[in-house]
Design an enzyme around this catalytic site. Structure first.
Site, PDB file in Angstrom:
ATOM      1  N   ASP A  31      15.324  67.180  47.115  1.00  0.00           N
ATOM      2  CA  ASP A  31      15.525  65.741  47.342  1.00  0.00           C
ATOM      3  C   ASP A  31      14.609  64.898  46.456  1.00  0.00           C
ATOM      4  O   ASP A  31      13.932  63.973  46.946  1.00  0.00           O
ATOM      5  CB  ASP A  31      15.247  65.386  48.822  1.00  0.00           C
ATOM      6  CG  ASP A  31      15.918  66.319  49.817  1.00  0.00           C
ATOM      7  OD1 ASP A  31      17.070  66.694  49.576  1.00  0.00           O
ATOM      8  OD2 ASP A  31      15.287  66.662  50.839  1.00  0.00           O
ATOM      9  N   GLU A 238      25.111  61.351  52.860  1.00  0.00           N
ATOM     10  CA  GLU A 238      23.656  61.197  52.958  1.00  0.00           C
ATOM     11  C   GLU A 238      23.097  60.990  51.544  1.00  0.00           C
ATOM     12  O   GLU A 238      23.836  60.975  50.555  1.00  0.00           O
ATOM     13  CB  GLU A 238      23.002  62.435  53.595  1.00  0.00           C
ATOM     14  CG  GLU A 238      23.166  63.706  52.782  1.00  0.00           C
ATOM     15  CD  GLU A 238      22.623  64.958  53.474  1.00  0.00           C
ATOM     16  OE1 GLU A 238      22.140  64.890  54.616  1.00  0.00           O
ATOM     17  OE2 GLU A 238      22.708  66.033  52.840  1.00  0.00           O
TER      18      GLU A 238
HETATM   19  O1  FUB Z   1      15.897  67.932  52.891  1.00  0.00           O
HETATM   20  C1  FUB Z   1      16.475  67.740  54.159  1.00  0.00           C
HETATM   21  C2  FUB Z   1      17.795  67.050  54.033  1.00  0.00           C
HETATM   22  O2  FUB Z   1      18.683  67.831  53.246  1.00  0.00           O
HETATM   23  C3  FUB Z   1      17.757  65.730  53.320  1.00  0.00           C
HETATM   24  O3  FUB Z   1      17.201  64.694  54.077  1.00  0.00           O
HETATM   25  C4  FUB Z   1      19.192  65.582  52.986  1.00  0.00           C
HETATM   26  O4  FUB Z   1      19.483  64.560  52.089  1.00  0.00           O
HETATM   27  C5  FUB Z   1      19.511  66.967  52.472  1.00  0.00           C
HETATM   28  O5  FUB Z   1      19.167  67.111  51.118  1.00  0.00           O
END
Ligand code: FUB
Length: 339
Positions: A31, A238
């Site tokens: 991320d 997301e």
């Molecule tokens: O790293 C945990 C979660 O996985 C992140 O918050 C999301 O965007 C996904 O990449």
């Protein structure tokens, strides 16, 4: 969010064709939110660990506990690990799952924004403040009032206003909210209904609170019709990121269960944003999450994949590749293994 299965040798073949090596290999990072601060690149990733927690659909196996900041002199150089910038044990309100962070600067102070679950099992978003881009950061005692869900991304506009984009469905809990209110019975809309959008709120002058109630960001197709919840190849899941180019606002994001990074554009930070296309085709690993930054007059995509861990979805490595932006502002689609 389970691990994918790969035939013998398949991952080695993909590694050979990968656009990028991992930025670092001594820890797992994911991320990556990249910014240019003080003329250098600072990358704010999640720090993936194997906490021995069984995989589940809520993402409990993403059990991260702290953040490391990486520094690069250029996207083509080496990454230096600046060490631990913040640990969950130092955040009074946070209990577990330090997921994707971001950072911002204002008046010489640096702000680290991060989601974590508090004791009630709900994600909230916190802020921690420091004097250096690499931290250390001192957390505020409470999460940002009115914050929820995951994946904060903070965009500073040319007029000095800062906006936080946030939210993620499924394990990120966004489907439980309507009009900023939580109800356990809320779920994703039906396939033909408008998809849930990320949220955006302008930040207060001190960068520590929302200056307004979060608004839902609408993503529409070329005819102006909201993308439907069943349109899994294009709808928001997301990982929002906001950047500006030639006066246009670019919102990029992950489609989650179809594993694409997409983008949409608008003429203002609140939208509506019009869907434009795919930035990155699927990586090895279930999740895909990125940032976009201009450095040295070129555009760069920071992203992650799970090649280094042999395809383990919660053990990822941050990477970087050059993005090609056409003169009309269109971003060309990258294949992470098209090298
Ligand atoms: O790293 C945990 C979660 O996985 C992140 O918050 C999301 O965007 C996904 O990449």
């Amino acid at each position: 969010m389970a691990d994918q299965e790969y035939a013998d040798g398949a991952l080695d073949a993909l590694a050979d064709k990968a656009l990028s090596r991992p930025l670092v290999t001594h820890i797992y990072t994911a991320d990556p939110s990249a910014h240019v601060f003080e003329g250098r690149l600072y990358i704010y990733p999640s720090h993936d660990i194997d906490a021995g927690i069984e995989f589940n659909d809520d993402g409990a196996h993403f059990a991260m506990e702290d953040y490391h900041v990486l520094r690069m002199e250029s996207p083509e150089g080496e990454a230096v690990d600046c060490g631990v910038a913040l640990h969950v044990k130092d955040v009074p309100w946070a209990q577990r799952q330090m997921w994707a962070p971001d950072a911002a600067v204002k008046d010489g102070r640096y702000y680290l924004y991060f989601p974590a679950k508090s004791t009630d099992g709900l994600f909230r978003i916190g802020v921690a403040v420091g004097d250096r881009p690499e931290g250390p950061f001192a957390p505020e005692p409470e999460p940002i009032a009115g914050s929820y869900s995951i994946d904060p991304a903070v965009f500073g506009d040319d007029d000095g206003a800062h906006y936080m984009y946030f939210g993620g469905i499924w394990g990120g809990q966004l489907q439980k909210y309507r009009d900023n209110a939580y109800a356990p019975g809320n779920e994703e809309p039906g396939d033909d209904e408008p998809a849930l959008g990320p949220r955006v709120a302008r930040l207060t002058a001190d960068m520590k609170q929302f200056a307004e109630a979060p608004r839902e960001v609408l993503i529409v197709d070329e005819a102006g019709k909201p993308l439907a919840a069943g349109d899994h190849e294009r709808r928001y899941f997301e990982g929002p990121w906001l950047h500006k180019h030639q006066g246009r606002y670019y919102l990029s994001y992950s489609t989650g269960n179809t594993h694409l990074l997409c983008y949409a554009t608008a003429d203002n930070p609140y939208g509506p944003f019009t869907y434009q296309g795919v930035i990155l085709t699927p990586v090895v690993g279930w999740t895909t999450h990125h940032s976009i930054v201009e450095f040295g007059g070129r555009w760069w995509l920071y992203y992650h994949d799970s090649i280094l861990s042999g395809g383990v979805t919660h053990l990822r490595s941050a990477k970087v590749a050059e993005l090609h932006v056409d003169p009309d502002g269109r971003i060309r689609t990258l294949d992470p293994y098209g090298g």
